[in-house]
Design an enzyme around this catalytic site. Sequence first.
Site, mmCIF file in Angstrom:
data_model
loop_
_atom_site.group_PDB
_atom_site.id
_atom_site.type_symbol
_atom_site.label_atom_id
_atom_site.label_comp_id
_atom_site.label_asym_id
_atom_site.label_seq_id
_atom_site.Cartn_x
_atom_site.Cartn_y
_atom_site.Cartn_z
ATOM 1 N N LYS A 1 -1.547 12.471 -13.008
ATOM 2 C CA LYS A 1 -1.427 11.025 -12.756
ATOM 3 C C LYS A 1 -1.781 10.696 -11.308
ATOM 4 O O LYS A 1 -2.557 9.792 -11.032
ATOM 5 C CB LYS A 1 0.009 10.568 -13.044
ATOM 6 N N ASN A 2 -1.180 11.451 -10.390
ATOM 7 C CA ASN A 2 -1.317 11.081 -8.980
ATOM 8 C C ASN A 2 -2.663 11.473 -8.376
ATOM 9 O O ASN A 2 -2.960 11.104 -7.243
ATOM 10 C CB ASN A 2 -0.144 11.637 -8.172
ATOM 11 N N ARG B 1 4.979 5.759 -18.310
ATOM 12 C CA ARG B 1 4.073 5.460 -17.197
ATOM 13 C C ARG B 1 3.346 6.718 -16.744
ATOM 14 O O ARG B 1 2.242 6.633 -16.206
ATOM 15 C CB ARG B 1 4.868 4.921 -15.995
ATOM 16 N N ASP C 1 8.938 14.850 -6.577
ATOM 17 C CA ASP C 1 8.747 14.418 -7.968
ATOM 18 C C ASP C 1 9.339 15.389 -8.985
ATOM 19 O O ASP C 1 9.319 15.123 -10.187
ATOM 20 C CB ASP C 1 7.252 14.201 -8.260
ATOM 21 N N ARG D 1 2.338 1.508 -8.479
ATOM 22 C CA ARG D 1 2.236 1.908 -7.070
ATOM 23 C C ARG D 1 0.764 2.179 -6.702
ATOM 24 O O ARG D 1 0.274 1.769 -5.665
ATOM 25 C CB ARG D 1 3.060 3.178 -6.843
ATOM 26 N N ASP E 1 3.429 0.697 5.943
ATOM 27 C CA ASP E 1 2.968 0.491 7.331
ATOM 28 C C ASP E 1 1.885 1.485 7.743
ATOM 29 O O ASP E 1 0.988 1.142 8.524
ATOM 30 C CB ASP E 1 4.167 0.576 8.296
ATOM 31 N N GLN E 2 1.920 2.706 7.219
ATOM 32 C CA GLN E 2 0.899 3.695 7.617
ATOM 33 C C GLN E 2 -0.459 3.381 6.995
ATOM 34 O O GLN E 2 -1.502 3.667 7.588
ATOM 35 C CB GLN E 2 1.347 5.116 7.244
ATOM 36 N N ILE F 1 12.421 13.179 1.192
ATOM 37 C CA ILE F 1 11.246 12.277 1.211
ATOM 38 C C ILE F 1 11.660 10.816 0.990
ATOM 39 O O ILE F 1 11.260 9.932 1.740
ATOM 40 C CB ILE F 1 10.208 12.686 0.122
ATOM 41 N N ARG G 1 10.022 1.186 0.188
ATOM 42 C CA ARG G 1 8.838 2.054 0.206
ATOM 43 C C ARG G 1 7.765 1.368 1.059
ATOM 44 O O ARG G 1 6.901 0.655 0.545
ATOM 45 C CB ARG G 1 8.337 2.330 -1.222
ATOM 46 N N CYS H 1 8.114 3.149 -8.881
ATOM 47 C CA CYS H 1 9.530 3.467 -9.064
ATOM 48 C C CYS H 1 10.357 2.940 -7.901
ATOM 49 O O CYS H 1 9.895 2.926 -6.757
ATOM 50 C CB CYS H 1 9.715 4.984 -9.169
HETATM 51 N N1 EPU Z 1 6.100 6.121 4.083
HETATM 52 C C1 EPU Z 1 6.207 5.313 5.172
HETATM 53 N N2 EPU Z 1 5.174 4.449 5.446
HETATM 54 C C2 EPU Z 1 4.065 4.395 4.668
HETATM 55 C C3 EPU Z 1 3.971 5.231 3.539
HETATM 56 C C4 EPU Z 1 5.024 6.086 3.275
HETATM 57 O O1 EPU Z 1 7.192 5.338 5.914
HETATM 58 O O2 EPU Z 1 3.170 3.596 4.966
HETATM 59 C C5 EPU Z 1 7.197 7.069 3.784
HETATM 60 C C6 EPU Z 1 7.857 6.812 2.424
HETATM 61 O O3 EPU Z 1 8.850 5.832 2.504
HETATM 62 C C7 EPU Z 1 8.380 8.177 2.078
HETATM 63 C C8 EPU Z 1 7.325 9.115 2.676
HETATM 64 O O4 EPU Z 1 6.640 8.358 3.658
HETATM 65 O O5 EPU Z 1 9.587 8.394 2.738
HETATM 66 C C9 EPU Z 1 6.335 9.673 1.690
HETATM 67 O O6 EPU Z 1 5.736 8.621 0.944
HETATM 68 P P1 EPU Z 1 4.265 8.734 0.349
HETATM 69 O O7 EPU Z 1 3.424 7.675 0.961
HETATM 70 O O8 EPU Z 1 3.797 10.144 0.460
HETATM 71 O O9 EPU Z 1 4.514 8.375 -1.171
HETATM 72 P P2 EPU Z 1 3.696 7.362 -2.081
HETATM 73 O O10 EPU Z 1 2.243 7.413 -1.738
HETATM 74 O O11 EPU Z 1 4.397 6.066 -2.119
HETATM 75 C C10 EPU Z 1 3.128 9.191 -3.855
HETATM 76 C C11 EPU Z 1 3.302 9.342 -5.330
HETATM 77 C C12 EPU Z 1 4.782 9.532 -5.650
HETATM 78 C C13 EPU Z 1 5.295 10.741 -4.890
HETATM 79 C C14 EPU Z 1 4.994 10.625 -3.393
HETATM 80 C C15 EPU Z 1 5.369 11.861 -2.587
HETATM 81 C C16 EPU Z 1 1.498 8.070 -6.298
HETATM 82 C C17 EPU Z 1 1.042 6.859 -6.991
HETATM 83 N N3 EPU Z 1 2.792 8.153 -5.997
HETATM 84 O O12 EPU Z 1 3.886 8.039 -3.489
HETATM 85 O O13 EPU Z 1 4.844 9.784 -7.029
HETATM 86 O O14 EPU Z 1 6.688 10.843 -5.061
HETATM 87 O O15 EPU Z 1 3.590 10.372 -3.200
HETATM 88 O O16 EPU Z 1 4.705 12.976 -3.065
HETATM 89 O O17 EPU Z 1 0.726 8.973 -6.038
HETATM 90 C C18 EPU Z 1 5.912 10.015 -9.113
HETATM 91 O O18 EPU Z 1 4.856 10.440 -9.559
HETATM 92 O O19 EPU Z 1 7.004 10.080 -9.739
HETATM 93 C C19 EPU Z 1 5.934 9.418 -7.777
HETATM 94 C C20 EPU Z 1 6.915 8.659 -7.352
#
Ligand code: EPU
Length: 426
Positions: free
Chosen positions: A22-23, A400, A308, A95, A127-128, A330, A124, A119
């Site tokens: 998925k990701n 999902r 995850d 997301r 900003d990055q 995380i 979440r 989720c």
């Molecule tokens: N974070 C920030 N600022 C940002 C982005 C992230 O502070 O701009 C923080 C988040 O709050 C978190 C950490 O950085 O504490 C990591 O977040 P990340 O950006 O890596 O997660 P994501 O891109 O929102 C994806 C997956 C998630 C998975 C995470 C971590 C997708 C669509 N989602 O989320 O997948 O948990 O990476 O590996 O790829 C799932 O599949 O169940 C799922 C939630």
Amino acid sequence: MEKIVINGGKPLFGQVEISGSKNAALPIIYACVLVKGKCVLENIPDISDLRNSFKILEAAGAKIEKLDRNTYAIDCTDFEVGTSDRELELVSKIRGSYYLLGAEFGRFGKSRVAFPGGCNFGVRPIDQHIKGFEALGGRVDVDDGFINIESDNGALGTSIFLDVTSVGATLNIMIAAATAEGMTIIDNAAKEPHVVDCANFLNTCGARISGAGSDMIKIKGVPQLHGCTYAIIPDMIEAGSFMAAAVATHGSVQVNNIIPKHLESISAKLEEIGATVEEFDDAVLVTAGKHLRKTSVKTMPYPGFPTDMHPQMSALLCCAEGTSYINESIFENRFRYVEELRRMGAKIKVDGRIVVIEGGTPMKPASVIATDLRGGVAVMIAALATEGTTEITEIRLIERGYDNICEKLRQLGADIQKITCPDNAE
Ligand code: EPU
């Protein structure tokens, strides 16, 4: 309303085929927006996040053809920027829809996309992502639930140091930079296999990306990308979920169509608690030991233990003797599933960001809900390991991200049914 009914307490035995990730599939299908031409994508999982993403892309002019159950041709030649608000509700549920920002900005020098959903793990932030788009020359503003990017000369290559190792930000910046003018360097980049897969896809389309899988990714922008045929990597979290289910039910399951390297942190923990994991070229055979033992887990970015897999591991540790700990490093609030496991009699509680599990207490069947995607699968694992009939509602959250999960479990011997009932029946 649909629900899953599991009559548990039966060990899982047999073989299961793992679907595409998925990701990885999400960023890759949105990255197709950069390509004027046809991309044929194989091993696409049949899950609602992807079906809904196809609708979002189609509403903006993409031509999408289903070639077989898991193969799609995507042609974004006539894609129009900023029209995703036609599918506003869908965009704000998924997301991965935020990858549209990087893809539109990369191709058109501007973008307008509603805030992403996904989720609920507390705040979440993105900003990055925004920091990256601004570094690439975008002017970003957020108004009325939309993120808008404008620029004078499109995306321009630059160096970016991520303050937080973010999978989504790394992918979004990489996608935007693939056709930017000049070189982009992402430092402190995420190393997850899906980051590597998206880089490989873009390179197959003519991009020049190196270093994906390390913490420094270099992207030499190219003027345009061409179509290609590409197969998505297997879903390591789906694989890990079946491995955990096999051990929790004291069964033995061969998990096929995987990349064992991606599962090393999961296999190591399963071995620590008393399972054996035999590795083949593209499969693992997981067999539960007679006694399951406690352990401690800390979720970390790849190659550490994946967040995850945290809820599924919690469910499994409810079946292991002794007190286990899971430290969620995380996401600040990925614990909503804990209450559901407690409903089943599990001795589990949250202390700050640590889940404390007093395992080995027999669980009892109950009516529970899927609180989110992985939390939903955690209660399924608990139900499979528990004698008696457990009912799980809100299963759309599970669907999902898990392709055909009930049928796959049934083929392993689970007594499981998906039931559609009138909305007022509960
Ligand atoms: N974070 C920030 N600022 C940002 C982005 C992230 O502070 O701009 C923080 C988040 O709050 C978190 C950490 O950085 O504490 C990591 O977040 P990340 O950006 O890596 O997660 P994501 O891109 O929102 C994806 C997956 C998630 C998975 C995470 C971590 C997708 C669509 N989602 O989320 O997948 O948990 O990476 O590996 O790829 C799932 O599949 O169940 C799922 C939630």
